[in-house]
Design an enzyme around this catalytic site. Structure first.
Site, PDB file in Angstrom:
ATOM      1  N   CYS A 299     -61.057 -40.665 -24.934  1.00  0.00           N
ATOM      2  CA  CYS A 299     -60.049 -39.686 -24.903  1.00  0.00           C
ATOM      3  C   CYS A 299     -61.246 -38.888 -23.824  1.00  0.00           C
ATOM      4  O   CYS A 299     -60.378 -37.750 -23.183  1.00  0.00           O
ATOM      5  CB  CYS A 299     -60.329 -38.484 -26.321  1.00  0.00           C
ATOM      6  SG  CYS A 299     -61.953 -38.845 -26.916  1.00  0.00           S
TER       7      CYS A 299
ATOM      8  N   GLU B 267     -58.462 -32.358 -31.217  1.00  0.00           N
ATOM      9  CA  GLU B 267     -58.799 -32.534 -30.069  1.00  0.00           C
ATOM     10  C   GLU B 267     -57.441 -33.617 -29.105  1.00  0.00           C
ATOM     11  O   GLU B 267     -57.305 -34.643 -30.171  1.00  0.00           O
ATOM     12  CB  GLU B 267     -60.451 -33.393 -30.586  1.00  0.00           C
ATOM     13  CG  GLU B 267     -61.640 -32.948 -31.483  1.00  0.00           C
ATOM     14  CD  GLU B 267     -62.611 -32.033 -30.423  1.00  0.00           C
ATOM     15  OE1 GLU B 267     -62.041 -32.067 -29.286  1.00  0.00           O
ATOM     16  OE2 GLU B 267     -62.813 -31.716 -30.985  1.00  0.00           O
TER      17      GLU B 267
HETATM   18  P1  NAP Z   1     -50.921 -38.940 -32.498  1.00  0.00           P
HETATM   19  O1  NAP Z   1     -49.685 -39.678 -32.484  1.00  0.00           O
HETATM   20  O2  NAP Z   1     -50.691 -38.016 -32.276  1.00  0.00           O
HETATM   21  O3  NAP Z   1     -51.521 -39.787 -33.897  1.00  0.00           O
HETATM   22  C1  NAP Z   1     -53.146 -39.198 -34.223  1.00  0.00           C
HETATM   23  C2  NAP Z   1     -52.847 -38.703 -35.801  1.00  0.00           C
HETATM   24  O4  NAP Z   1     -51.766 -38.063 -36.239  1.00  0.00           O
HETATM   25  C3  NAP Z   1     -52.445 -40.003 -36.666  1.00  0.00           C
HETATM   26  O5  NAP Z   1     -53.210 -40.627 -37.722  1.00  0.00           O
HETATM   27  C4  NAP Z   1     -50.694 -40.205 -36.572  1.00  0.00           C
HETATM   28  O6  NAP Z   1     -50.833 -40.715 -38.335  1.00  0.00           O
HETATM   29  C5  NAP Z   1     -51.168 -38.721 -37.278  1.00  0.00           C
HETATM   30  N1  NAP Z   1     -49.738 -37.907 -37.205  1.00  0.00           N
HETATM   31  C6  NAP Z   1     -48.768 -38.354 -36.245  1.00  0.00           C
HETATM   32  N2  NAP Z   1     -47.820 -37.172 -36.741  1.00  0.00           N
HETATM   33  C7  NAP Z   1     -48.503 -36.657 -36.984  1.00  0.00           C
HETATM   34  C8  NAP Z   1     -47.991 -35.653 -38.015  1.00  0.00           C
HETATM   35  N3  NAP Z   1     -45.960 -34.684 -37.643  1.00  0.00           N
HETATM   36  N4  NAP Z   1     -48.021 -34.721 -39.109  1.00  0.00           N
HETATM   37  C9  NAP Z   1     -49.537 -35.162 -39.021  1.00  0.00           C
HETATM   38  N5  NAP Z   1     -49.811 -36.294 -38.311  1.00  0.00           N
HETATM   39  C10 NAP Z   1     -49.396 -36.663 -37.507  1.00  0.00           C
HETATM   40  O7  NAP Z   1     -51.396 -39.701 -31.353  1.00  0.00           O
HETATM   41  P2  NAP Z   1     -52.253 -41.416 -30.972  1.00  0.00           P
HETATM   42  O8  NAP Z   1     -50.915 -41.879 -29.903  1.00  0.00           O
HETATM   43  O9  NAP Z   1     -52.409 -42.096 -32.237  1.00  0.00           O
HETATM   44  O10 NAP Z   1     -53.499 -41.072 -30.435  1.00  0.00           O
HETATM   45  C11 NAP Z   1     -54.038 -40.806 -28.722  1.00  0.00           C
HETATM   46  C12 NAP Z   1     -53.897 -39.966 -28.577  1.00  0.00           C
HETATM   47  O11 NAP Z   1     -55.103 -38.848 -29.553  1.00  0.00           O
HETATM   48  C13 NAP Z   1     -54.261 -39.322 -26.623  1.00  0.00           C
HETATM   49  O12 NAP Z   1     -53.662 -39.093 -26.627  1.00  0.00           O
HETATM   50  C14 NAP Z   1     -55.883 -39.177 -26.924  1.00  0.00           C
HETATM   51  O13 NAP Z   1     -55.898 -38.321 -26.084  1.00  0.00           O
HETATM   52  C15 NAP Z   1     -55.944 -38.265 -28.215  1.00  0.00           C
HETATM   53  N6  NAP Z   1     -57.687 -38.082 -28.175  1.00  0.00           N
HETATM   54  C16 NAP Z   1     -58.294 -37.611 -28.111  1.00  0.00           C
HETATM   55  C17 NAP Z   1     -59.554 -37.863 -28.448  1.00  0.00           C
HETATM   56  C18 NAP Z   1     -60.137 -36.500 -28.502  1.00  0.00           C
HETATM   57  O14 NAP Z   1     -61.221 -36.284 -29.397  1.00  0.00           O
HETATM   58  N7  NAP Z   1     -59.845 -34.534 -27.466  1.00  0.00           N
HETATM   59  C19 NAP Z   1     -60.214 -39.141 -29.363  1.00  0.00           C
HETATM   60  C20 NAP Z   1     -59.684 -39.291 -29.320  1.00  0.00           C
HETATM   61  C21 NAP Z   1     -57.872 -39.774 -29.133  1.00  0.00           C
HETATM   62  P3  NAP Z   1     -49.908 -42.352 -38.073  1.00  0.00           P
HETATM   63  O15 NAP Z   1     -50.661 -42.884 -37.185  1.00  0.00           O
HETATM   64  O16 NAP Z   1     -49.721 -42.820 -39.855  1.00  0.00           O
HETATM   65  O17 NAP Z   1     -48.844 -41.684 -36.956  1.00  0.00           O
END
Ligand code: NAP
Length: 520
Positions: A295, A256
């Site tokens: 999101c 997602e």
């Molecule tokens: P993110 O940086 O991609 O982080 C999401 C998760 O992935 C966090 O738990 C993060 O851990 C982890 N992570 C980071 N790097 C990783 C790697 N290399 N391998 C495995 N896991 C890793 O996203 P975000 O900035 O927190 O979230 C915002 C984004 O999420 C927005 O773009 C939003 O659109 C999207 N979102 C989508 C939905 C949906 O249902 N479609 C819902 C909510 C949010 P750490 O926090 O420890 O870095």
């Protein structure tokens, strides 16, 4: 030093090594708690969940697991006040916005408890009906059984409660143990909820585990029957898809990711029509709930050319009334972003959109209530607009994860549909109008590029569930840029956690399976 939150893994509470990462209050800038999973043997932990948690869950029937979800919901309900306090401190949200996350999670658990209860005292599910393979008894029946692995959840920072439970409810109901890795910035609420549930003894040991802190090395522990459900940015999603263990072990992955969702006002509506004001209200709600960190939030607003000025004026007038600042102040309607890093990212996004579109309502004009602008991660809502929807490419490409949206005029409906598709696959589009035939056509046109189409006419003005609210009854996910995932949608969510097998056998054997699906 602040408290170091423990991880629950291998059936034990374990503290990670080192000082860990500090979680902060995004409004006051103070340190709250720390998280670390350094030094934890992930392979052993995953094996324990697979073996102990998986076996215990599979020994239960669907009805028993559904009752377990009901017990989890009760535990969370009893501790709600503490969760609201944590959300205020760590997410900077006002009470109504915390409710979307906390009560949304409890509601989703309750819903799956009800649906699961109806599945009965069986340990496998039948898929479809029997197909004859011969004139006599030989036939084929598809069977769904829980996968014998773990479900690893890597979640985003914006929904520390709902983000866990919307995934855990169908996983646990299916009989698959969960290991949750919340986003670090807001991991506290997830950790507290898991602690309450584990300590209440309502789930078998190994069925629900939590690891807080870095994601480093987690994916390496994945095995062929494990599943991975990720919510976060498209960039991280791409790394996960390409991960060696995911590719080599054919790990089933649900993603997602980002989404440029839209709202569309159909032609033939005037500025004094109810459909017009329904769109305006919903756009403002979506921009400001959780400071636009959803999101599903509306990022692009499509209106007929003739209504561009009226829509700009009406949305801006409502946004101007939004009080922004410290969620502890009763006058505040919109709290903060989750961190100063997100604040920086949203400010950069606003600057980028400002190169291609005009500021119709400038968020920087909002005086912040009860907080220091140099410390708090608060930003006012900003509405952009451009009369040239085709050339403003960045508007269709960049998701600014905050209270930001862009108004775009369209010439005719085909133009509007083309513009909506420039999001390259979104979670949700909402459509506003008063002509049922036109609404139905728009819904069908948008269905191929959206996981959900939310269709609003004056007849359902008072009863609709809202553009951005994810109801467990309906699919959550979207094609293309939205990640290509599918979550929720009632019992459809169980598919991800089950393996489908075709059983080819004598009808007499299939009768036995149908009469009493076996205990695995
Ligand atoms: P993110 O940086 O991609 O982080 C999401 C998760 O992935 C966090 O738990 C993060 O851990 C982890 N992570 C980071 N790097 C990783 C790697 N290399 N391998 C495995 N896991 C890793 O996203 P975000 O900035 O927190 O979230 C915002 C984004 O999420 C927005 O773009 C939003 O659109 C999207 N979102 C989508 C939905 C949906 O249902 N479609 C819902 C909510 C949010 P750490 O926090 O420890 O870095």
């Amino acid at each position: 030093m602040t408290e170091l939150l423990k991880n629950f893994i291998g059936g034990q509470w374990v503290a990670g090594n080192g000082p860990g990462a500090v979680l902060r209050d995004p409004v006051l800038g103070t340190d709250l708690v720390r998280v670390s999973r350094d030094g934890i043997d992930v392979d052993t932990a995953f094996r324990f969940a697979r073996n102990a948690g998986g076996a215990a869950l599979r020994a239960m029937t669907y009805t028993e697991r559904a009752a377990m979800l009901g017990e989890i919901a009760k535990v969370l309900q009893a501790n709600r006040d503490a969760y609201y306090d944590i959300a205020t401190a760590n997410s900077g949200t006002v009470k109504n916005d915390s409710a979307v996350d906390i009560d949304g999670g409890i509601y989703t658990l309750g819903q799956y408890a009800r649906w699961g209860a109806a599945l009965g005292e069986q340990r496998a599910l039948l898929d479809g009906t029997r197909a004859k393979l011969a004139k006599e008894g030989f036939a084929s029946q598809h069977l769904m059984v829980p996968t014998r692995g773990v479900a690893l959840f890597i979640n985003a920072f914006n929904f520390p409660s709902w983000g866990l439970w919307e995934k855990a409810a169908p996983a646990l109901l299916s009989g698959v143990p969960v290991i949750a890795k919340p986003a670090t910035a807001t991991a506290w609420l997830t950790q507290r909820m898991v602690a309450d549930v584990v300590n209440a003894g309502v789930v078998p040991v190994g069925a629900l585990s939590i690891l807080c802190g870095s994601s480093s090395g987690l994916l390496d522990a994945l095995q062929p029957f494990d599943v991975l459900s990720f919510t976060g940015s498209a960039e991280t999603a791409a790394t996960i898809r390409a991960h060696r263990a995911v590719a080599a072990n054919s790990v089933r992955v649900n993603i997602e990711a980002d989404s440029l969702n839209s709202a569309l006002l159909l032609p033939g509506v005037t500025a004094d029509a109810e459909a017009f004001s329904l769109l305006v209200k919903e756009v403002v709600r979506e921009m400001t709930v959780k400071s636009g960190q959803k999101c599903t939030a509306i990022r692009r607003i499509f209106v007929p050319e003739s209504l561009y000025d009226a829509a700009a004026e009406a949305i801006s007038a409502r946004l101007a009334k939004t009080t922004v600042g410290n969620p502890r102040n009763e006058a505040v309607r919109m709290g903060s972003l989750v961190s100063r890093e997100q604040h920086q990212s949203v400010i950069e996004g606003i600057t980028a959109l400002g190169q291609a579109a005009q500021r119709l309502h400038d968020g920087s004009q909002h005086a912040l209530v009860d907080c220091d602008p140099a410390i708090a991660a608060c930003v006012g809502p900003t509405l952009f607009g451009t009369r040239d929807a085709d050339t403003a490419d960045v508007v269709h490409r960049m998701e600014v994860f905050g209270p930001v949206s862009t108004l775009l005029p369209y010439r005719d409906l085909d133009h509007a549909f083309t513009l909506a598709r420039r999001g390259e696959g979104s979670l949700v589009a909402s459509v506003y109008g008063d002509d049922n035939a036109a609404l139905a056509r728009a819904a069908t046109e948008l269905a191929d590029s959206h996981g959900r189409v939310h269709v609003i006419s004056p007849a359902i003005a008072a009863q609709n569930t809202g553009h951005g609210n994810v109801m467990p009854h309906s699919l959550h996910g979207g094609p293309g840029r939205a990640g290509g995932g599918e979550e929720l949608g009632g019992l459809r969510a169980l598919n991800f956690y089950h393996r489908r097998a075709a059983i080819q056998a004598d009808g007499a054997v299939l009768d036995q399976i149908i009469a009493a699906p076996f205990a695995p």
